[in-house]
Scaffold this active site. Structure first.
Site, PDB file in Angstrom:
ATOM      1  N   LYS A 142      51.619 -19.032  -1.396  1.00 50.79           N
ATOM      2  CA  LYS A 142      52.107 -20.300  -1.936  1.00 50.79           C
ATOM      3  C   LYS A 142      53.602 -20.115  -2.167  1.00 50.79           C
ATOM      4  O   LYS A 142      54.020 -19.303  -3.010  1.00 50.79           O
ATOM      5  CB  LYS A 142      51.395 -20.642  -3.245  1.00 50.79           C
ATOM      6  CG  LYS A 142      51.911 -21.916  -3.884  1.00 50.79           C
ATOM      7  CD  LYS A 142      51.301 -22.143  -5.247  1.00 50.79           C
ATOM      8  CE  LYS A 142      52.183 -23.064  -6.066  1.00 50.79           C
ATOM      9  NZ  LYS A 142      51.780 -23.149  -7.468  1.00 50.79           N
ATOM     10  N   ALA A 176      50.524 -29.165  -9.446  1.00 50.33           N
ATOM     11  CA  ALA A 176      51.377 -29.291 -10.629  1.00 50.33           C
ATOM     12  C   ALA A 176      51.367 -30.681 -11.261  1.00 50.33           C
ATOM     13  O   ALA A 176      51.410 -31.696 -10.574  1.00 50.33           O
ATOM     14  CB  ALA A 176      52.821 -28.915 -10.328  1.00 50.33           C
TER      15      ALA A 176
END
Lengths: 272, 71
Positions: free
Chosen positions: A101, A189
């Site tokens: 990531k 997020a």
């Protein structure tokens, strides 16, 4: 497909079944984290590498291995392509996985993802054979540039990391789904509540990555389960294709042959 | 393996004496670690496959990285 049949999706030619991924930070203790993982059965657990003593992280690693869930190293804390590439290569050698990531942060306060440096890092890492999952903004031009350099998945934010503000710009997220129909989209997020996960899955996102929304709740295990159900509900709704919204009310119950309130009956009663 | 008690290295900025001259691979084995680690020797990342080729010398600085929770 039957109503309860599991479906899978592909990420870099890897079949995935879970649509919920979890970060591992800020849990009250490892037992709570383990309970949340056992209930949510995340497709990935994200982690990182930091300078520690030789025994630092040992109990954490032991737990991660016991959960038998694939790990997704990140490049959190990097502010340039050079740093992210270096940390990705160190992570691959250490964890023996091509998954990464990629985080390149532009601003320390907002933790907003960088644009050009992120794109450059992803381009290099793809050339080096990584399976790149870029943490990115919901900006169409940046997402397009990421796919142009070879990213086969995108991880746009819903809101700044750790805020729990939800989907600040649903329009942009919906446009990403429309613009990249074959690119897996993982919302990364900013989520705080399960309903927000449902909302983004209803748009057709493929998965969500959660951390503080679970770990900072009062009951993380229960919240993990709530998010799992919310993600599933949203995905099922997307597949079922919601009805189009319309401005005028439509009666659900047929108005024909109404036993009372008929105009003619009323006319007789009141002599009009 | 040559005996040399005068080799002092730094692990994450903490001075450490080596009991004898050893390679990075031997140092890791000596630690009996139960987790994956990454080693940066004098600011240069050394992949696992190259640990056996690096003989530690006096004044070397190792940055030891290990797994930590992340989002």
């Amino acid at each position: 497909m039957g109503p309860s049949a599991p479906d899978s999706w592909n990420l870099y030619d890897t079949p995935m079944t879970s649509r919920l991924w979890m970060g591992s930070s800020h849990f009250p203790n490892w037992n709570v984290f383990a309970s949340a993982c056992e209930l949510a059965k995340p497709g990935f657990i994200t982690l990182s590498l930091r300078r520690q003593t030789a025994t630092g992280g040992q109990s954490y690693w032991k737990l991660i291995r016991s959960l038998d869930i694939p790990i997704l190293p990140n490049t959190a804390g990097c502010f340039s392509a050079h740093e992210a590439i270096q940390l990705a290569e160190i992570s691959r050698d250490t964890f023996e996985t091509d998954w990464i990531k990629v985080e390149v942060i532009a601003d320390e306060q907002s933790l907003h993802p960088e644009g050009p440096e992120l794109i450059r890092a992803c381009e290099v890492l793809i050339q080096k054979g990584f399976k790149v999952l870029p943490y990115c903004s919901d900006d169409l031009s940046i997402c397009k540039a990421l796919t142009d350099v070879g990213c086969r998945a995108l991880m746009p934010l819903g809101a700044p990391i750790g805020t729990g503000l939800g989907l600040l710009n649903p329009f942009n997220l919906e446009r990403l789904r429309y613009r990249f129909p074959k690119i897996p989209l993982i919302l990364d997020a900013g989520l705080g509540k399960p309903s927000q996960a449902t909302q983004v899955m209803e748009m057709g996102f493929d998965a969500v990555l959660l951390n503080t929304a679970i770990s900072q709740s009062v009951n993380p295990a229960e919240m993990a389960l709530a998010f799992l159900e919310a993600v599933s509900a949203g995905h099922r709704a997307f597949k079922a294709v919601p009805m189009p919204a319309q401005p005028n009310a439509q009666p659900s119950t047929p108005s024909m042959d109404m036993p009372i309130g008929d105009y003619r009956v009323g006319a007789e009663l009141y002599g009009n | 393996m040559s005996k040399d008690s005068n080799i002092q290295i730094q692990i994450n900025h903490k001075p450490t004496h080596l009991p004898y001259s050893m390679t990075l691979a031997q140092w890791v084995e000596h630690q009996t670690l139960e987790l994956p680690v990454a080693l940066i020797l004098n600011n240069q990342f050394i992949p696992k496959g190259e640990w056996a080729q690096h003989l530690l010398t006096d004044g070397d600085h190792i940055d030891l990285l290990s797994p930590i929770q992340g989002g």
